[in-house]
Enzyme design. Structure first.
Site, mmCIF file in Angstrom:
data_model
loop_
_atom_site.group_PDB
_atom_site.id
_atom_site.type_symbol
_atom_site.label_atom_id
_atom_site.label_comp_id
_atom_site.label_asym_id
_atom_site.label_seq_id
_atom_site.Cartn_x
_atom_site.Cartn_y
_atom_site.Cartn_z
ATOM 1 N N ALA A 87 0.744 -1.189 0.085
ATOM 2 C CA ALA A 87 -0.112 -0.192 -0.089
ATOM 3 C C ALA A 87 0.890 1.344 0.104
ATOM 4 C CB ALA A 87 -0.993 0.079 1.432
ATOM 5 N N GLY A 99 -1.866 2.413 -5.794
ATOM 6 C CA GLY A 99 -1.788 2.929 -7.297
ATOM 7 C C GLY A 99 -0.558 3.660 -7.630
ATOM 8 N N GLU A 107 -5.192 -4.777 -9.351
ATOM 9 C CA GLU A 107 -4.921 -4.826 -7.829
ATOM 10 C C GLU A 107 -6.259 -4.964 -7.282
ATOM 11 O OE1 GLU A 107 -0.515 -2.993 -7.181
ATOM 12 O OE2 GLU A 107 -2.451 -1.640 -6.495
ATOM 13 N N LYS A 125 4.245 4.010 5.874
ATOM 14 C CA LYS A 125 2.931 4.094 5.161
ATOM 15 C C LYS A 125 1.685 4.155 5.862
ATOM 16 C CE LYS A 125 5.717 3.434 1.314
ATOM 17 N NZ LYS A 125 5.467 2.074 0.618
#
Length: 223
Positions: A87, A99, A107, A125
């Site tokens: 992610a 993305g 995905e 993240k």
């Protein structure tokens, strides 16, 4: 620990998580990105214990092939036992932004087809509220300007990711300036804009298990 060491740590934790469920009939889904690359490399040692993999991108498919892991088209598979992916942002509620590697549509499809979605990331993240990372949106090329205008009305600042085409032949708009307090609602709103193929919010189908690598070990967040 370096960031790569953290990524390797969480990739190994994901492999440990699924190792007991690997057997001759199992096909798993594998995502895209630098953390997933460590998972693919670790998965290679188990390649004779399971049937094969559905990959979410051509880049991941190429890496799997180099390890001699059999690849399947999703149309050949009724369901996937588990999907492993990274992610760009992850919240404690298991909502994600994905993305950054422009593979978000595939995905999202592979995640939807999987019984369980395990997201792996390092602690850089993790966020309380999504939106610090620009939200990627895959758009049909002819609709790029129209979609951008609609996003401006939602309060976002869309930037065209130049010289990038997705594996599906589409373009990416990266949306800056959003503070995403209701990820499911925004994902639904974006899904209804004509010309958007997929948006990078994974909230309606978020992770079932989030593994986060820290310097104190791997943290687990479950749905």
């Amino acid at each position: 620990m370096t960031q790569d060491e953290l990524k390797k740590q969480v990739a190994q934790a994901a492999l440990t998580e699924i190792a007991d469920s690997l057997h001759d009939d199992v096909i798993i889904g594998v995502g895209t990105g630098s953390t997933v690359n460590f998972f693919i490399d670790a998965l290679a040692q188990y390649k004779n214990r399971f049937r094969g993999v559905v990959a979410s991108s051509e880049a991941s498919a190429d890496r799997l092939k180099k390890h001699g892991i059999e690849l399947f088209d999703l149309n050949e598979v009724s369901s996937l036992e588990v999907y492993i992916d990274g992610a760009d942002e992850a919240s404690p509620t298991l909502d994600l932004i994905k993305g950054g590697g422009a593979a978000l549509t595939r995905e999202k499809i592979v995640a939807a087809a999987s019984k369980k979605f395990i997201c792996i990331a390092d602690d850089s993240k993790t966020v309380e509220i999504l939106g610090g990372f620009a939200l990627p949106i895959e758009v049909i090329p002819m609709a790029r300007s129209y979609v951008a205008r609609q996003i401006v009305q939602l309060g976002g600042n869309p930037i065209y990711r130049e010289a990038v085409l997705t594996d599906n032949g589409n373009v990416i708009l990266d949306v800056h300036g959003l503070k995403i307090t209701d990820p499911k609602a925004l994902e639904t709103t974006l899904n209804n804009i004509a010309g958007i193929v997929t948006n990078g919010l994974f909230a309606l189908r978020g992770a079932d298990l989030l593994l986060i690598a820290t310097r104190q070990g791997v943290q687990r967040f479950e749905a």
